[in-house]
Design an enzyme around this catalytic site. Sequence first.
Site, PDB file in Angstrom:
ATOM      1  N   SER A 280       0.784  -1.378   0.078  1.00  0.00           N
ATOM      2  CA  SER A 280       0.044  -0.114   0.030  1.00  0.00           C
ATOM      3  C   SER A 280       0.852   1.283   0.181  1.00  0.00           C
ATOM      4  CB  SER A 280      -1.048   0.057   1.327  1.00  0.00           C
ATOM      5  OG  SER A 280      -0.229  -0.162   2.304  1.00  0.00           O
TER       6      SER A 280
ATOM      7  N   HIS B 200      -5.518  -2.722  -3.146  1.00  0.00           N
ATOM      8  CA  HIS B 200      -5.245  -1.983  -4.033  1.00  0.00           C
ATOM      9  C   HIS B 200      -4.945  -2.522  -5.742  1.00  0.00           C
ATOM     10  CE1 HIS B 200      -4.478   1.491  -1.392  1.00  0.00           C
ATOM     11  NE2 HIS B 200      -3.981   0.574  -0.615  1.00  0.00           N
TER      12      HIS B 200
ATOM     13  N   LYS C 245     -11.493   1.370  -2.652  1.00  0.00           N
ATOM     14  CA  LYS C 245     -10.497   2.004  -3.459  1.00  0.00           C
ATOM     15  C   LYS C 245     -10.954   2.204  -4.777  1.00  0.00           C
ATOM     16  CE  LYS C 245      -7.447   0.534   0.298  1.00  0.00           C
ATOM     17  NZ  LYS C 245      -7.727   1.731   1.254  1.00  0.00           N
TER      18      LYS C 245
HETATM   19  C1  LIG Z   1      -3.416  -2.953   1.809  1.00  0.00           C
HETATM   20  C2  LIG Z   1      -4.597  -2.701   2.483  1.00  0.00           C
HETATM   21  N1  LIG Z   1      -5.422  -3.455   3.127  1.00  0.00           N
HETATM   22  C3  LIG Z   1      -6.390  -3.119   3.886  1.00  0.00           C
HETATM   23  C4  LIG Z   1      -6.918  -1.801   3.775  1.00  0.00           C
HETATM   24  C5  LIG Z   1      -8.008  -1.544   4.674  1.00  0.00           C
HETATM   25  O1  LIG Z   1      -9.306  -1.392   3.700  1.00  0.00           O
HETATM   26  P1  LIG Z   1     -10.357  -0.388   4.162  1.00  0.00           P
HETATM   27  O2  LIG Z   1     -10.091   1.026   3.786  1.00  0.00           O
HETATM   28  O3  LIG Z   1     -11.329  -0.932   3.301  1.00  0.00           O
HETATM   29  O4  LIG Z   1     -10.622  -0.729   5.406  1.00  0.00           O
HETATM   30  C6  LIG Z   1      -6.110  -0.911   3.123  1.00  0.00           C
HETATM   31  C7  LIG Z   1      -6.481   0.419   3.057  1.00  0.00           C
HETATM   32  O5  LIG Z   1      -6.491   1.410   4.008  1.00  0.00           O
HETATM   33  C8  LIG Z   1      -5.054  -1.161   2.226  1.00  0.00           C
HETATM   34  O6  LIG Z   1      -4.111  -0.247   2.085  1.00  0.00           O
END
Ligand SMILES: Cc1ncc(COP(=O)(O)O)c(C=O)c1O
Length: 384
Positions: free
Chosen positions: A183, A211, A240
């Site tokens: 991320s 992502h 996203k």
């Molecule tokens: C790699 C990754 N996994 C999980 C999440 C969590 O997702 P969410 O924003 O839907 O809670 C994010 C984002 O914040 C992320 O970048």
Amino acid sequence: MSSLDDLAADRNAAWTGAGLSRTLREFTGPQEPLARIDDRDLILFASSNYLGLATHPGVTAAARAALGTYGAGSGGSRLTTGTTDLHSGLERRLADFFGGGGHDDAVFLATGYQANLAVLQTIAGPDVTVYSDSLNHASIIDGCRLARAMVRVFPHGDLVALDRLLGECATPYSLVVSDGVFSMDGDLADLPGLVAVAERHGAWTMIDDAHGVGTLGATGRGSVEHHGARPDLLVGTASKALGGEGGFVVCSSTVGTLLRNQARGFVYSTAPSAATVAGVRAAVDVLDGTSDLVARLHANVRECAGRLDVRRQVSPIIPVPVGDEGRAVEMSRELMERGFFVPPIRWPTVARGAAILRVTVSAEHTPEQIRAFADALRELTARH
Ligand SMILES: Cc1ncc(COP(=O)(O)O)c(C=O)c1O
């Protein structure tokens, strides 16, 4: 001041002293390339709305219609009052679009964070060792803690180390877990490599493709499509590229039943609203019906990476290394003065002294916006 306020004040001062203090930026409009932020018009190179689906007319119309029919809230958890026909329909649609190879179920939760916690808490326990990439997302780290499983962290992307650690496994089961697209750095896990090493040791694989969903592969099916390999558990987010909110797990129907019965984040949390679910469903339909959105994103990623001299860029997350936390904050501020919004990312999100500017590209950016941004960033980087 109460002793609680004293404690908070001390911690706030220490945080500020270390250059880590954050403030909230206020948007007064949608996540579009030209956004209104803190009363300024800025070109946004920071949003995860990679395909522009957050404002797609089909998506917003579906959410509005569901709001009218079902109301604003779901009134309970998925196992009590919170499952509508829209929830069940979305889960079938997600399984149909992102599933395959015996993975014909999908479980939808309120956030991606919750999805990672739910899977790890449910699957991992004292009889499972979890092997986690050192750069995995915080929600995976927190899920590992919640699982009360033995956790072994392997150096980022190091399949040799993973192979060695798996060889030392002392529990009956093992689970290898990795982001699909990391991320902060935007690099990709070697999914076929991870699956091969895991299979050699009889371990399961779990990929968090937050992502990758909607951004990788010609049709936006994510890491699975990009690499031609499938993990045992695929976690995605609707928050996203799908432009909404929510997290989902694509899995076999047996695992789906387990999660719906025993995943605490599913059982003990109010279901996402029908409006959210309808918006996500419409976003998947848009993604399934148009190939040019993803193609436009890929073209913009190539264009932006090329202008920033970044090679082999695949994902829409382009990290600009800065190092010093204060310098990253200053560069972000100067970019804002030039009309661009890119946040500085600092410890604890990345390692200390390894601050970055985290640039994200959207299918909706125009060539002119990308050119102007790249020129401004290059000029700034040369000066700092
Ligand atoms: C790699 C990754 N996994 C999980 C999440 C969590 O997702 P969410 O924003 O839907 O809670 C994010 C984002 O914040 C992320 O970048």
